[in-house]
Enzyme design. Structure first.
Site, PDB file in Angstrom:
ATOM      1  N   ASN A 274       0.890  -1.174  -0.107  1.00  0.00           N
ATOM      2  CA  ASN A 274       0.076   0.162  -0.067  1.00  0.00           C
ATOM      3  C   ASN A 274       0.842   1.288   0.003  1.00  0.00           C
ATOM      4  OD1 ASN A 274       0.181  -1.269   2.892  1.00  0.00           O
ATOM      5  ND2 ASN A 274       0.142   0.968   3.182  1.00  0.00           N
ATOM      6  N   ASP A 319      -5.116   1.064   2.174  1.00  0.00           N
ATOM      7  CA  ASP A 319      -4.228   0.092   2.556  1.00  0.00           C
ATOM      8  C   ASP A 319      -4.596  -1.453   1.965  1.00  0.00           C
ATOM      9  OD1 ASP A 319      -2.494  -1.272   4.012  1.00  0.00           O
ATOM     10  OD2 ASP A 319      -3.598  -1.708   5.679  1.00  0.00           O
ATOM     11  N   CYS A 622      -0.702   3.380  21.129  1.00  0.00           N
ATOM     12  CA  CYS A 622      -0.892   2.008  21.953  1.00  0.00           C
ATOM     13  C   CYS A 622      -1.843   1.036  21.249  1.00  0.00           C
ATOM     14  CB  CYS A 622      -1.225   2.422  23.376  1.00  0.00           C
ATOM     15  SG  CYS A 622      -0.584   3.660  24.173  1.00  0.00           S
ATOM     16  N   HIS A 626      -1.881  -2.913  21.875  1.00  0.00           N
ATOM     17  CA  HIS A 626      -2.424  -3.288  22.930  1.00  0.00           C
ATOM     18  C   HIS A 626      -4.117  -3.518  23.073  1.00  0.00           C
ATOM     19  CE1 HIS A 626       1.052  -3.345  25.486  1.00  0.00           C
ATOM     20  NE2 HIS A 626       1.422  -1.947  24.874  1.00  0.00           N
TER      21      HIS A 626
END
Ligand code: CA
Length: 719
Positions: A274, A319, A622, A626
């Protein structure tokens, strides 16, 4: 002679014999051996150069598969995503795990013969968009080749695992390149690309001499700064499809997975990724197709010279990489056999491309697609829709397929007996919303927001909704008829690649952590094995002493698995390789139970005030490792359930990098200690919510779940 000495001599003798056998096996692997593999071997990532992943072995078949059992399992050093297809030559398996570690195993017993750890600096894990995975090795003329996460290409002695040479394939001092893909070898060269398009790099693929590691050629997939002079006429041609100052942003176009050598036509095909950043307005403000993003490019394998290209998504901005598996085939079209590429990339279409010249022959959607209404076969171009254009729009734009792709890296397989190609598909959308772009070295730079907040508030309801919205399938696609022959719904978004065999079987690992065998002609599930984690790689099959084995790497991870909570009451297993054979009787060890979680410190009124900002920061820095509210699993711990000492040292870890050696880098370059306090406050609130949820009795959780199932089911139908 004392018995101990005899035993030692015996061991030395046996080891010597084993090492000789290892050396003899891979020493014989060359271009001809990969083009026509021995029935007993799986000598290359996709089995052979055509990468159809079809084995004529049929001892394990629709009648015998009921007695299939575990022959052995091998536990690696780490928990986490394991995407490597096991390569097998003469009874020895070569496989890679988390952090690019290479393992050579006795393919009949799972015994470790040698291990090579490239010692990837753990802080580099932050530069990997999608987990610190590796998809496997290439073997060629006595050597084993691996690309390491920090972009080295390493040649090992297949007999011993000793390093023969190593090259740095990309300037990681200046740019955050990574390697997760398997190298491919042919004609005395080893080919390797890289990843990093989410972080602002310029894609390229390189060929190295298998014996010396000398660079033979390099092909860039996007043009560089015109002021520096273009590398060749091809780059000058590509530059005409870009505007503005794209080179400042890298441009993207990384070749992070598929590189395929076509022995019949002597061409090398690469699947290009991409754009960087995703927002095309940033990298090419006055439009343009942006070659060679989202294209298949054919190169001369000896010189790297451009031969042809086909761009699947011109002006890529979602993407939509074309890096996914390139499969070579021959098929009847208009009454004659034609040499084609079959390709099911992220943009949601199954492509048939004439591989002699790169002409589009067919592109049919295999999943829900909203960014185009289809392809014009005369021009080869898609008819893009206005509704999917999210740039310069002050609202959220929902686009199908998502950034995860209709189909991603998970290998697909083709069974000539059924005429079907088998691959997994994720039929869910992504919501784009443009945000101001600011370049920060080593950070995710995309120009779009990432939804981070737990919008529904109740984590259980959120997860239920996700499960209901996500339509995930194993698709059996008939390329001749350009439509699916059958589809089987899968239980969640994390599924593995496929293998198909002359036993009329398809093997796949699913989100429920089962390894399945299905009938290749109908999709009926014939056999199932509880694998404790997702059998994630493309499986391979091989034969030893007349017995057929099926092997798979086990360890859910990657972009989805890394951020998906599974059962939090059990500790995850280390990633493994498992091998199965008829009447196999081996057992997996039981999963350990999780012990209690620490109580987070109490919140102050100040914490509650700053937590909103913490939530925003969490989404930016994050979330991608996460997960929602810090609820990741396994290798990345659930941040809501950390011991109190973690919260006490929060800024030392998050800002100063006290745990960088374990893979949690510090964010000093982009976050202040005030930011750290805000993040901590946000996570403490999430930990508190989680504690309330965990205090609920199981019957209440289950009752809520059934109500949510009904509500979510109705909601999804109404949407
Ligand atoms: Ca990408």
């Amino acid at each position: 002679m004392p018995l101990s000495v005899l035993r030692t001599l015996q061991v030395v003798f046996l080891l010597g014999a084993a090492i000789d056998a290892v050396a003899a096996g891979v020493a014989d692997i060359d271009t001809a051996a990969i083009a026509q593999p021995k029935l007993t071997d799986w000598p290359s990532y996709g089995l052979d150069y055509r990468e159809q992943r079809f084995s004529t072995l049929d001892e394990i078949n629709v009648d015998s598969v009921a007695t299939l059992g575990l022959a052995w399992s091998f536990e690696t050093d780490y928990i986490g995503g394991m995407e490597a297809t096991p390569v097998v030559v003469d009874g020895v398996m070569y496989v890679t795990g988390t952090w690019s570690v290479v393992y050579a195993l006795d393919a009949g017993t799972g015994a470790l013969l040698w291990k090579y750890d490239p010692q990837v600096p753990k802080a580099w894990g932050k530069m990997a968009c999608c987990d610190v995975v590796n998809r496997g090795v290439a073997v060629y003329q006595g050597k084993v080749f691996v690309g390491s996460l920090d972009a080295r290409l390493i040649a090992l002695d297949a007999a011993t695992g000793n390093k023969l040479w190593e090259v740095q394939t990309a300037d990681t001092g200046k740019f955050p390149y990574t390697i997760t893909g398997a190298p491919r070898a042919a004609k005395g060269k080893v080919f390797i690309g890289n990843g990093g398009a989410e972080f602002g790099v310029r894609g390229f693929v390189s060929a190295y001499d298998v014996d010396t590691g000398a660079l033979v050629w390099r092909f860039y997939t996007v043009p560089g700064n015109p002021a520096d002079g273009f590398e060749d006429d091809t780059m000058a041609m590509a530059a005409k499809t870009w505007t503005g100052e794209w080179w400042k942003y890298g441009g993207g176009g990384t070749v992070w997975d598929s590189i395929v050598y076509d022995q019949e036509l002597d061409q090398l095909y690469i699947g290009v990724g991409n754009g960087s950043p995703w927002d095309r307005k940033v990298r090419s403000p006055r439009g343009g197709d942006n070659l060679f993003l989202s294209s298949i490019v054919a190169l001369n394998p000896d010189t790297g010279q451009y031969l042809w290209h086909y761009q699947e998504t011109p002006a890529e901005t979602w993407d939509y990489t074309a890096a996914q598996q390139i499969m070579l085939a021959d098929m009847q079209i208009d009454g004659r056999m034609q040499k084609v590429i079959w390709h099911a990339p992220k943009n949601g279409h199954f492509f048939i491309i004439d591989r002699t010249v790169g002409k589009l022959l067919s592109a049919q959607p295999y999943t829900k697609v909203t960014w185009t209404t289809g392809y014009d076969l005369t021009t080869g171009r898609p008819r893009q829709t206005a509704e999917a254009q999210w740039v310069d729009r002050d609202e959220t734009t929902t686009v199908y397929p998502s950034i995860a792709g209709g189909h991603n890296w998970q290998p697909m397989s083709f069974n000539p007996n059924t005429g079907l190609v088998y691959f997994t598909s994720n039929g869910f959308p992504f919501q784009f919303r443009e945000k101001p772009y600011a370049h920060q070295w080593g950070e995710f730079n995309l120009g779009t927001e990432f939804a981070s907040e737990n919008a529904v508030g109740d984590f259980q309801l959120m997860q239920t909704l996700i499960r209901k919205v996500v339509r995930v399938e194993l698709i059996a696609w008939n390329p001749q008829q350009q439509r699916s022959a059958w589809r089987k719904e899968l239980p969640g978004a994390v599924n593995g690649g496929t293998l198909t065999t002359a036993g009329n079987l398809v093997f796949i690992g699913d989100h429920n952590r089962d390894f399945l065998a299905l009938r290749a002609d109908s999709g009926a599930v014939l056999w199932r094995f509880a694998a404790q984690d997702v059998p994630y790689s493309g499986p391979s099959t091989y034969q030893i002493d007349g017995e057929q084995y099926v092997a798979v790497s086990v360890g859910g991870g990657g972009v989805a698995g890394l951020t998906l909570s599974l059962d939090q009451r059990l500790l995850p297993a280390r990633s493994r390789v498992m091998a199965f054979k008829l009447n196999g009787t081996a057992q997996l060890p039981a999963l350990p139970q999780a012990s209690g979680f620490g109580d987070p410190p109490a919140l102050t009124a100040h914490d509650r005030t700053v937590a909103d900002r913490g939530e925003q920061l969490f989404g930016t820095y994050c979330f991608r490792c996460h997960s929602l509210a810090g609820s990741s699993k396994g290798r990345v711990p659930d941040l809501r359930r950390l011991p109190r000492t973690f919260y006490d040292r929060f800024n030392a870890i998050v800002i100063d990098g006290a745990m960088a050696s374990m893979g949690m880098p510090g964010f000093k370059a982009v976050l202040t200690s005030d930011d750290g306090d805000a993040l901590k406050a946000y996570l403490l609130i999430e930990a508190e919510k989680d504690q309330v949820l965990r205090a609920q009795p199981l019957w209440w959780v289950e009752l809520k779940q059934s109500v949510y199932d009904v509500v979510a089911g109705i909601a999804v139908r109404l949407l």
